[in-house]
Write an enzyme that holds these catalytic residues in place. Structure first.
Site, PDB file in Angstrom:
ATOM      1  N   LYS A   1       0.853  -1.181   0.000  1.00 43.73           N
ATOM      2  CA  LYS A   1       0.000   0.000   0.000  1.00 43.73           C
ATOM      3  C   LYS A   1       0.894   1.238   0.000  1.00 43.73           C
ATOM      4  CE  LYS A   1      -3.604   2.497   2.416  1.00 43.73           C
ATOM      5  NZ  LYS A   1      -4.684   2.444   3.404  1.00 43.73           N
TER       6      LYS A   1
ATOM      7  N   LYS B   1      -2.013  -1.708  -3.892  1.00 44.20           N
ATOM      8  CA  LYS B   1      -2.885  -0.537  -3.892  1.00 44.20           C
ATOM      9  C   LYS B   1      -2.063   0.742  -3.928  1.00 44.20           C
ATOM     10  CE  LYS B   1      -5.958   1.912  -0.855  1.00 44.20           C
ATOM     11  NZ  LYS B   1      -6.343   2.128   0.484  1.00 44.20           N
TER      12      LYS B   1
HETATM   13  C1  PBG Z   1      -7.381   3.294   4.997  1.00 38.62           C
HETATM   14  C2  PBG Z   1      -7.824   3.197   3.593  1.00 38.62           C
HETATM   15  C3  PBG Z   1      -7.757   4.203   2.623  1.00 38.62           C
HETATM   16  C4  PBG Z   1      -8.279   3.664   1.450  1.00 38.62           C
HETATM   17  C5  PBG Z   1      -8.656   2.358   1.736  1.00 38.62           C
HETATM   18  N1  PBG Z   1      -8.341   2.085   3.074  1.00 38.62           N
HETATM   19  C6  PBG Z   1      -7.339   5.616   2.719  1.00 38.62           C
HETATM   20  C7  PBG Z   1      -5.938   5.950   2.995  1.00 38.62           C
HETATM   21  O1  PBG Z   1      -5.059   5.117   3.169  1.00 38.62           O
HETATM   22  O2  PBG Z   1      -5.741   7.160   3.083  1.00 38.62           O
HETATM   23  C8  PBG Z   1      -8.366   4.380   0.148  1.00 38.62           C
HETATM   24  C9  PBG Z   1      -9.257   3.785  -0.844  1.00 38.62           C
HETATM   25  C10 PBG Z   1      -9.459   4.604  -2.063  1.00 38.62           C
HETATM   26  O3  PBG Z   1      -8.841   5.652  -2.295  1.00 38.62           O
HETATM   27  O4  PBG Z   1     -10.297   4.173  -2.837  1.00 38.62           O
HETATM   28  N2  PBG Z   1      -8.351   2.863   5.894  1.00 38.62           N
END
Ligand code: PBG
Length: 327
Positions: A199, A252
């Protein structure tokens, strides 16, 4: 045996030939629809320039209706995010058995016992008043080890509510192992963990943070999310998560990270999920609204690219549309 013996166009000459040799066929059951479920008295989301239907905040009953649509078009799963009205320093809403995600999961499982699987996002950022994914120290740094206990409590609370798969997205070190130990000790040894392993600290989460009200109040997430320049670190994260007991791994965002979807699949052999995030969805919607591209064609091409790179599962705000376009 080059040209003229070899003519690559021979197998492209008709729809029949193209269909016969096509490598990737997207299936609705590999697609996952995100659902943002909000408590009734949350502050309204900021006015966005774009209208993004799949990023609307839903009541629990609206979320159940959307999951029913997901079942009708054959989606494999929904992933639930909570938008709580109350936030505090410890993110206590995340591990409250009566919290918004827990209530939504119970409602989904009760209304649609044979419906799409219910994945929950396990994180603290929507619940902490500072908007970070873990416990903040006085100096603003994020305390890794103190966060693990709260994340593990969140996961077991989601499992008690009936979640089918738990997806930790916080990027703390050791969270997969902490969740696995807690789940096993609570009797949930059969509940899989989908780790957000790779991520990245990305500009593409903007629309989600607006919709979820989870933008950090100070600083940014770069001390725990990956640097977009670091593919080798992303692979190490994935391998470590496998060692800690992850059942599935996530990359991601997805659109700019096809190299890592392929590498994580090749290196681990585990099921890989690609998360086609909110900013990617917003880009396609904006370009389509401006008449610059055909939404259907563009979305199916993008989703196909994730599967071609090696993704088994694809989380996308276009899941309902895509499933309808695939039939
Ligand atoms: C954190 C989380 C995020 C997203 C999914 N889980 C936000 C972040 O890390 O700031 C983002 C998902 C998206 O942008 O579609 N709980």
């Amino acid at each position: 045996m080059a040209y003229p013996h070899t003519r690559m166009r021979r197998l492209r000459a008709s729809a029949g030939l193209r269909g016969l040799v096509r490598e990737i066929g997207l299936r609705a059951e590999q697609l996952v629809l995100p659902l943002l479920v909000a408590e009734a008295d949350t502050q309204p989301a900021p006015e966005g320039a774009l209208e993004l239907p799949a990023l609307q905040r839903l009541s629990i009953s609206a979320a159940v209706e959307r999951a029913r649509e997901a079942a009708e078009v054959g989606l494999g799963a929904v992933i639930v995010f909570g938008v709580p009205s109350h936030k505090d320093a410890e993110g206590s809403g995340a591990y409250d058995d009566e919290g918004i995600v827990q209530l939504a999961v119970r409602a989904l499982k009760q209304a649609l016992p044979d419906g799409p699987l219910v994945i929950t996002d396990v994180c603290l950022c929507e619940y902490t008043d500072h908007g970070h994914c873990g416990v903040a120290r006085e100096d603003g740094s994020i305390d890794n080890d103190a966060s693990l206990e709260l994340l593990a409590r969140t996961a077991s609370s989601h499992a008690r509510a009936g979640a089918d798969i738990l997806a930790p997205s916080d990027m703390m070190d050791g969270r997969v192992g902490a969740l696995r130990a807690e789940l096993d000790s609570e009797g949930y040894s059969d509940t899989p963990i989908l780790a957000y392993s790779a991520k990245f600290a990305s500009a593409f989460y903007g629309p989600f943070r607006d919709a979820a009200g989870s933008a950090p109040a100070f600083g940014d997430r770069r001390s725990y999310q990956l640097d977009p320049a670091n593919g080798a670190q992303a692979l190490r994260e994935a391998v470590l998560d496998v060692g800690e007991g992850a059942d599935m791994l996530m990359v991601k965002p997805a659109l700019a990270y096809g190299d890592l979807i392929a590498a994580v699949k090749r290196e681990t052999g585990l099921p890989v999920a690609a998360y086609n995030v909110s900013g990617e969805y917003a880009m396609v919607r904006a370009a389509a609204a401006a008449g610059a591209l055909d939404e259907r064609e563009a979305v199916l091409e993008i989703l196909t690219s994730f599967a071609r790179a090696g993704a088994d599962t694809i989380i996308t705000y276009h899941a309902l549309d895509a499933a309808r376009w695939l039939v």
